[in-house]
Design an enzyme around this catalytic site. Structure first.
Site, PDB file in Angstrom:
ATOM      1  N   ASP A  20       0.859  -1.193   0.000  1.00  0.00           N
ATOM      2  CA  ASP A  20       0.000   0.000   0.000  1.00  0.00           C
ATOM      3  C   ASP A  20       0.897   1.246   0.000  1.00  0.00           C
ATOM      4  O   ASP A  20       1.764   1.396   0.861  1.00  0.00           O
ATOM      5  CB  ASP A  20      -0.879  -0.031   1.258  1.00  0.00           C
ATOM      6  CG  ASP A  20      -1.968   1.047   1.236  1.00  0.00           C
ATOM      7  OD1 ASP A  20      -3.113   0.724   1.601  1.00  0.00           O
ATOM      8  OD2 ASP A  20      -1.676   2.205   0.872  1.00  0.00           O
ATOM      9  N   ASP A 118      -3.889   2.392  -5.191  1.00  0.00           N
ATOM     10  CA  ASP A 118      -2.566   2.364  -4.563  1.00  0.00           C
ATOM     11  C   ASP A 118      -2.269   1.112  -3.759  1.00  0.00           C
ATOM     12  O   ASP A 118      -1.342   1.106  -2.961  1.00  0.00           O
ATOM     13  CB  ASP A 118      -2.342   3.622  -3.706  1.00  0.00           C
ATOM     14  CG  ASP A 118      -2.905   3.486  -2.303  1.00  0.00           C
ATOM     15  OD1 ASP A 118      -3.928   2.811  -2.146  1.00  0.00           O
ATOM     16  OD2 ASP A 118      -2.295   4.043  -1.376  1.00  0.00           O
ATOM     17  N   GLU A 119      -3.037   0.055  -3.956  1.00  0.00           N
ATOM     18  CA  GLU A 119      -2.724  -1.152  -3.180  1.00  0.00           C
ATOM     19  C   GLU A 119      -2.946  -2.425  -3.996  1.00  0.00           C
ATOM     20  O   GLU A 119      -3.794  -2.465  -4.884  1.00  0.00           O
ATOM     21  CB  GLU A 119      -3.524  -1.210  -1.883  1.00  0.00           C
ATOM     22  CG  GLU A 119      -4.992  -1.236  -2.094  1.00  0.00           C
ATOM     23  CD  GLU A 119      -5.773  -1.304  -0.798  1.00  0.00           C
ATOM     24  OE1 GLU A 119      -5.492  -2.166   0.042  1.00  0.00           O
ATOM     25  OE2 GLU A 119      -6.683  -0.475  -0.651  1.00  0.00           O
TER      26      GLU A 119
HETATM   27  P1  TTP Z   1      -5.258   5.137   1.171  1.00  0.00           P
HETATM   28  O1  TTP Z   1      -4.282   4.072   0.830  1.00  0.00           O
HETATM   29  O2  TTP Z   1      -6.379   4.806   2.086  1.00  0.00           O
HETATM   30  O3  TTP Z   1      -4.525   6.369   1.843  1.00  0.00           O
HETATM   31  P2  TTP Z   1      -3.118   6.988   1.539  1.00  0.00           P
HETATM   32  O4  TTP Z   1      -2.355   6.205   0.542  1.00  0.00           O
HETATM   33  O5  TTP Z   1      -3.308   8.429   1.194  1.00  0.00           O
HETATM   34  O6  TTP Z   1      -2.422   6.943   2.960  1.00  0.00           O
HETATM   35  P3  TTP Z   1      -1.854   5.681   3.720  1.00  0.00           P
HETATM   36  O7  TTP Z   1      -0.395   5.960   3.908  1.00  0.00           O
HETATM   37  O8  TTP Z   1      -2.603   5.668   5.008  1.00  0.00           O
HETATM   38  O9  TTP Z   1      -2.104   4.480   2.889  1.00  0.00           O
HETATM   39  O10 TTP Z   1      -5.880   5.726  -0.158  1.00  0.00           O
HETATM   40  C1  TTP Z   1      -5.148   5.847  -1.367  1.00  0.00           C
HETATM   41  C2  TTP Z   1      -5.526   7.120  -2.074  1.00  0.00           C
HETATM   42  O11 TTP Z   1      -6.930   7.136  -2.299  1.00  0.00           O
HETATM   43  C3  TTP Z   1      -5.229   8.370  -1.290  1.00  0.00           C
HETATM   44  O12 TTP Z   1      -3.903   8.832  -1.463  1.00  0.00           O
HETATM   45  C4  TTP Z   1      -6.251   9.330  -1.805  1.00  0.00           C
HETATM   46  C5  TTP Z   1      -7.436   8.461  -2.196  1.00  0.00           C
HETATM   47  N1  TTP Z   1      -8.487   8.550  -1.166  1.00  0.00           N
HETATM   48  C6  TTP Z   1      -9.494   9.481  -1.355  1.00  0.00           C
HETATM   49  O13 TTP Z   1      -9.516  10.176  -2.353  1.00  0.00           O
HETATM   50  N2  TTP Z   1     -10.455   9.596  -0.385  1.00  0.00           N
HETATM   51  C7  TTP Z   1     -10.441   8.869   0.760  1.00  0.00           C
HETATM   52  O14 TTP Z   1     -11.326   9.023   1.619  1.00  0.00           O
HETATM   53  C8  TTP Z   1      -9.379   7.900   0.944  1.00  0.00           C
HETATM   54  C9  TTP Z   1      -9.330   7.061   2.199  1.00  0.00           C
HETATM   55  C10 TTP Z   1      -8.436   7.789  -0.052  1.00  0.00           C
HETATM   56 MG    MG Z   2      -2.161   4.121   0.732  1.00  0.00          MG
END
Ligand code: TTP
Ligand code: MG
Length: 368
Positions: A20, A118-119
């Site tokens: 992720d 992103d995962e």
């Molecule tokens: P996530 O993987 O949940 O968050 P992240 O990558 O920003 O942070 P983390 O280090 O905790 O993994 O989500 C991936 C992308 O999805 C994030 O960068 C932006 C988008 N996203 C939104 O647009 N709205 C949201 O509510 C969430 C949770 C994510």
């Molecule tokens: Mg993320």
């Protein structure tokens, strides 16, 4: 005797990785503007320097220290951290980076499953024989993603998807957590139930009402009671609390496609009629897509001319979406090479590379 290969001997016990990206959208922005490194950066819709009416998509870990998080109104983020740099969502940029990252990850996988922008989950080939080798492999993955995409990620390694997923979130950012089968309980039991994927706010509250806050308490709860209260999810929760997950890592693409065709009453070269027809076919395809709860990646145009010569053209987008506008836009692009002197007899719109929609994807693709 050579060490047994945990990936080959029992498919349920394959060593599974979950990768992720860290603060994905924000990290990409910082990569593009290195002067932002170390600063609180907030990415969201309509940010207007903090006074816009939008919502936070994500923010850098520096901004998280002020309490800013995804899905929070920009105005609230601004109150918490007025000195943050507020940036608009540049989805095109992130989708491009995402495609590059996924390509890198695929290179490490025998089985691969992208689950959002992103995962992804992956199962390596037989060269990863045990959890020690898996830890080294995870470091290689992190290194390669950093080199190729210029951002950091967190990797979780476990005996199944559930544990890999929880592990990847355990030491963010730039983390790596390996959970061996013998450590599953020690790892899971002290956690709050909300750490288990699928247990959201409502379920957490309901469980609290039953005196259950930790995973250990959930694991000890009578399964019958859970089933009565939560139906199927009750059983699943009990299994997850014990670290069990029978889901396989697999590309959820299917061979299925959805398409609609229409023949003109009279052959036509009129772009207005052709576009009109394609738009309504796109809407029909989209309706079917939604009612089947599918996302697509590939859009296909079919054209048949008055002489019955027939052509198909396709375009594939980097991540799954259900967006009608993407279908319409791609169809128009694909059509452009055919517009000219010849008359059309039939046009068709199709989508393929389908997969089922899940909750997260809804949110991500809404930006496309
Ligand atoms: P996530 O993987 O949940 O968050 P992240 O990558 O920003 O942070 P983390 O280090 O905790 O993994 O989500 C991936 C992308 O999805 C994030 O960068 C932006 C988008 N996203 C939104 O647009 N709205 C949201 O509510 C969430 C949770 C994510
Ligand atoms: Mg993320």
């Amino acid at each position: 005797m050579p060490a047994p290969d945990p990936n080959k001997s029992d498919p349920k016990k394959r060593i599974t990785f979950h990768v992720d990206m860290d603060s994905f959208f924000a990290s990409v922005e910082v990569r593009e503007r290195p002067e932002l490194k170390g600063l609180p950066v907030v990415v969201g819709s309509d940010p207007k320097g903090g006074v816009g009416r939008g919502v936070v998509s994500t923010c850098s870990y520096e901004a998280r220290e002020y309490g800013v998080h995804s899905a929070m109104p920009i105005s609230k983020a601004y109150k918490l951290c007025p000195e943050a740099v507020f940036l608009p969502v540049n989805m095109k940029l992130y989708v491009g980076v995402s495609a590059g990252v996924m390509e890198v990850l695929r290179g490490f996988a025998e089985k691969f499953q992208q689950v959002s922008v992103d995962e992804a989950y992956l199962v390596p080939g037989p060269e990863v024989r045990d959890f020690e080798e898996a830890a080294l492999y995870a470091l290689r993955i992190k290194d390669e993603v950093r080199k190729q995409a210029g951002i950091t990620c967190s990797v979780g390694v476990g005996p199944n998807k559930l544990l890999a997923k929880i592990a990847s979130g355990f030491q963010k950012p730039d983390g790596m957590t390996v959970v061996r089968p013998e450590d599953v309980r020690d790892f899971l039991f002290p956690m709050q139930v909300s750490k288990i994927p699928g247990i959201g706010e409502k379920t957490t509250e309901a469980l609290k009402g039953m005196g259950i806050s930790t995973v250990e308490e959930l694991s000890n709860c009578n399964v019958q009671l859970l089933k009565e209260k939560f139906g199927k999810l009750g059983l699943r929760m009990k299994q997850m609390a014990n670290g069990l997950d029978f889901g396989e890592v697999r590309e959820k693409e299917s061979v299925k496609s959805i398409s609609r065709h229409g023949t003109f009453e009279e052959d036509t070269g009129d772009p207005v009629k052709i576009f009109g027809s394609l738009d309504s076919l796109a809407e029909a395809v989209h309706g079917s897509l939604l009612s089947n709860n599918f996302l697509y990646r590939t859009v296909t145009l079919t054209v048949r001319f008055e002489d019955f010569s027939t052509y198909t053209r396709s375009k594939t987008v980097p991540i799954w979406t259900s967006d009608i506008f993407v279908i319409k836009r791609l169809i128009r692009q694909l059509l452009s090479e055919f517009l000219g002197s010849r008359k059309f007899r039939l046009v068709g719109v199709g989508v393929s590379k389908l997969r089922e929609r899940d909750e997260r994807q809804t949110m991500i693709t809404d930006f496309l």
